[in-house]
Design an enzyme around this catalytic site. Structure first.
Site, PDB file in Angstrom:
ATOM      1  CE  LYS A 131      -6.543   2.389  10.188  1.00  0.00           C
ATOM      2  NZ  LYS A 131      -5.412   2.756   9.311  1.00  0.00           N
ATOM      3  CG  ASP A 171      -6.649   0.104   7.096  1.00  0.00           C
ATOM      4  OD1 ASP A 171      -5.637   0.813   7.110  1.00  0.00           O
ATOM      5  OD2 ASP A 171      -6.653  -1.057   7.554  1.00  0.00           O
ATOM      6  CG  PHE A 243      -3.311 -10.238  -3.799  1.00  0.00           C
ATOM      7  CD1 PHE A 243      -4.516  -9.912  -4.416  1.00  0.00           C
ATOM      8  CD2 PHE A 243      -3.299 -11.297  -2.901  1.00  0.00           C
ATOM      9  CE1 PHE A 243      -5.681 -10.628  -4.134  1.00  0.00           C
ATOM     10  CE2 PHE A 243      -4.457 -12.014  -2.611  1.00  0.00           C
ATOM     11  CZ  PHE A 243      -5.654 -11.674  -3.229  1.00  0.00           C
ATOM     12  N   GLY A 244      -3.098  -6.491  -2.214  1.00  0.00           N
ATOM     13  CA  GLY A 244      -4.142  -5.469  -2.167  1.00  0.00           C
ATOM     14  C   GLY A 244      -3.659  -4.136  -2.686  1.00  0.00           C
ATOM     15  CG  ASN A 245      -4.753   0.649  -2.464  1.00  0.00           C
ATOM     16  OD1 ASN A 245      -4.178   1.360  -1.656  1.00  0.00           O
ATOM     17  ND2 ASN A 245      -5.087   1.080  -3.670  1.00  0.00           N
ATOM     18  CB  ALA A 247       0.700  -5.517  -2.491  1.00  0.00           C
ATOM     19  CD1 TRP A 248      -2.073  -2.730  -8.875  1.00  0.00           C
ATOM     20  CD2 TRP A 248      -2.571  -0.814  -7.807  1.00  0.00           C
ATOM     21  NE1 TRP A 248      -2.492  -1.820  -9.819  1.00  0.00           N
ATOM     22  CE2 TRP A 248      -2.803  -0.635  -9.193  1.00  0.00           C
ATOM     23  CE3 TRP A 248      -2.819   0.257  -6.944  1.00  0.00           C
ATOM     24  CZ2 TRP A 248      -3.265   0.575  -9.722  1.00  0.00           C
ATOM     25  CZ3 TRP A 248      -3.278   1.455  -7.460  1.00  0.00           C
ATOM     26  CH2 TRP A 248      -3.493   1.609  -8.835  1.00  0.00           C
TER      27      TRP A 248
HETATM   28  O1  2IT Z   1      -3.092   3.410   7.503  1.00  0.00           O
HETATM   29  C1  2IT Z   1      -3.328   4.437   6.848  1.00  0.00           C
HETATM   30  O2  2IT Z   1      -2.575   5.407   6.864  1.00  0.00           O
HETATM   31  C2  2IT Z   1      -4.556   4.454   6.042  1.00  0.00           C
HETATM   32  N1  2IT Z   1      -5.280   3.481   6.026  1.00  0.00           N
HETATM   33  C3  2IT Z   1      -4.933   5.677   5.268  1.00  0.00           C
HETATM   34  C4  2IT Z   1      -5.547   6.694   6.163  1.00  0.00           C
HETATM   35  C5  2IT Z   1      -6.103   7.909   5.446  1.00  0.00           C
HETATM   36  O3  2IT Z   1      -6.749   8.699   6.144  1.00  0.00           O
HETATM   37  O4  2IT Z   1      -5.882   8.083   4.255  1.00  0.00           O
END
Ligand code: 2IT
Length: 452
Positions: A131, A171, A243-245, A247-248
């Site tokens: 991450k 993210d 309301f982001g990706n 939630a959508w």
């Molecule tokens: O928390 C997650 O699993 C993501 N933000 C996506 C990670 C990814 O490599 O697609």
């Protein structure tokens, strides 16, 4: 006696983690949730005992922290901090998103990277866990400022990633725009067109369904959980946060399956729309996000018949199903009590670690169908894995093909959680199931590869 020993092992293990990682409450929380379920399991497996597998998994293989200097639209120098946590590469290249948000720090990214290891393992695809991110806040920045920041960030990050090494994605705060700028800079510096990032635009190697995948996967998972009690999404009242990706995607698929979503939320409070968030209202969420305001209240600008509750969370609304889809620790013990008292039967986490440990325990004690994010939101990274495959074979799959694979993966994760999480009375502890199932594959790979 046996029980006492395991309890003591958990305590000793956590004491070590806490001593080694002071001032990292989110990381400690994520490790604890795993430790209380996995240490008792390890105690039953001779081949795993004494191998310090969990201790090794809780120590990142590598942490990279770097300066990100850039120039804002006023010509002023800005300095942010960049991170990449390369947590575990036992089963594949590091894989995981990049978060741009002012709350980003080492603790938050280590918790996310730790969760990602188990999540990626659950997908069955060959992806290790990582991450990254920065305390940069894209809110209120111009496109050109975001571009300059992304370029400066990639100037350093490019030394540490690659399609066979570490494959970042989006993210919170990192969407299609940021991935585009990051990809462009990587390509320029390395002179390589590779699948080094996922979540790319369709024109340059992205996958259909990737934007929808996290949310769709969450709802597919909830569908599987409900099926175990001969129930379904159809006709259910659903509370969603954020309301982001994510939630959508959750809201779209809930509607497809006949559920009614009555809430969304932002840092400012939540919206209650008794008529349901459906049809064009769902696409309006994209406009709200693109505005860069991050205010849930903006929903009322277009749909004034809805109600807005400032400074409150959607968990006080009566619902059958809750999908926490915003961020870590957005649902605490009091919220859990309210949900249960209001008759909520299913809580499927869509964000990463949205429920506190107390809230999780309350759901488990009350036999709510509860799924941790590392299982139920794995559809996002799973579809990133499918994007990597398409990049490698230099082909693009149809929406139908990607969606079918996503669904199959979510059904598989649900089954793995059930296999390891089913208790004597038939109740499935998905937390235990996800942690153990995720652990086993990584543990096997680590044992095979020796001390590295
Ligand atoms: O928390 C997650 O699993 C993501 N933000 C996506 C990670 C990814 O490599 O697609």
């Amino acid at each position: 006696m046996e029980h006492y020993n395991v309890e003591q092992k958990i305590q000793e293990f956590m004491a070590k983690i806490e001593a080694k990682n002071p001032n990292e409450p989110e990381f400690i929380q994520a490790v604890k949730e795993v430790a209380v379920t996995v240490i008792p399991f390890i105690a039953t497996r001779k081949e795993y005992t004494g191998m310090k597998l969990l201790e090794r998994m809780a120590e990142p293989e590598r942490v990279i922290i770097f300066r990100v200097p850039w120039i804002d639209d006023n010509g002023e120098i800005q300095v942010n901090r960049g991170f990449r946590i390369q947590m575990n590469s036992a089963i594949g290249p590091y894989k995981g998103g990049i978060r741009f948000h002012p709350t980003v720090n080492l603790s938050v990214l280590k918790f996310l990277a730790f969760e990602q290891v188990f999540k990626n393992s659950l997908t069955t695809l060959p992806m290790g866990g990582g991450k990254g991110g920065s305390d940069f806040d894209p809110q209120g920045k111009s496109d050109m400022e975001v571009m300059r920041f992304c370029q400066a960030f990639m100037m350093e990050l490019c030394k540490h990633i690659g399609p066979e090494t570490d494959v970042p994605a989006g993210d919170i705060g990192v969407g299609a725009r940021e991935i585009g700028y990051l990809f462009g800079m990587y390509k320029k510096i390395r002179n390589e067109f590779t699948g080094v990032l996922t979540g790319k635009g369709l024109a340059y190697g992205g996958s259909l369904i990737r934007p929808e995948a996290t949310g769709y996967g969450v709802v597919y998972f909830a569908e599987q959980m409900l099926k175990t009690i001969d129930d379904s999404i159809e006709g259910k009242t659903v509370a969603v946060s954020g309301f982001g990706n994510v939630a959508w995607g959750v809201i779209k698929k809930t509607n497809d399956l006949g559920g009614k979503v009555v809430t969304i939320s932002g840092p400012d409070g939540y919206v209650y729309d008794k008529d349901g968030i459906s049809g064009e209202k769902i696409e309006y969420l994209l406009e709200m996000r693109a505005s860069g305001n991050n205010r849930a209240e903006d929903y009322l600008a277009k749909y004034p018949e809805a109600q807005f509750f400032a400074g409150r969370r959607p968990w006080e609304v009566k619902c059958d199903i809750a999908f926490p889809s915003a961020t870590q620790n957005e649902l605490d013990l009091e919220d859990a009590k309210t949900l249960v008292a209001n008759g909520c039967i299913c809580v499927t986490e869509a964000a990463n670690m949205p429920s506190t440990l107390d809230a999780i325990n309350y759901f488990l004690d009350n036999k709510v169908l509860f799924s941790p994010g590392k299982a139920s939101n794995a559809g996002g990274v799973a579809t990133s894995g499918l994007e990597m495959t398409q990049n490698s074979i230099r082909l693009n799959w149809s929406s139908e093909e990607v969606d079918a694979r996503l669904k199959e993966i979510m059904i598989g994760i649900h089954k793995a959680c059930r296999d390891y999480g089913k208790e004597e009375d038939g109740y499935v502890n998905y937390v235990k199931g996800a942690n153990i199932a995720g652990f086993v594959k990584v543990a096997e790979a680590m044992l095979a590869q020796g001390l590295v």
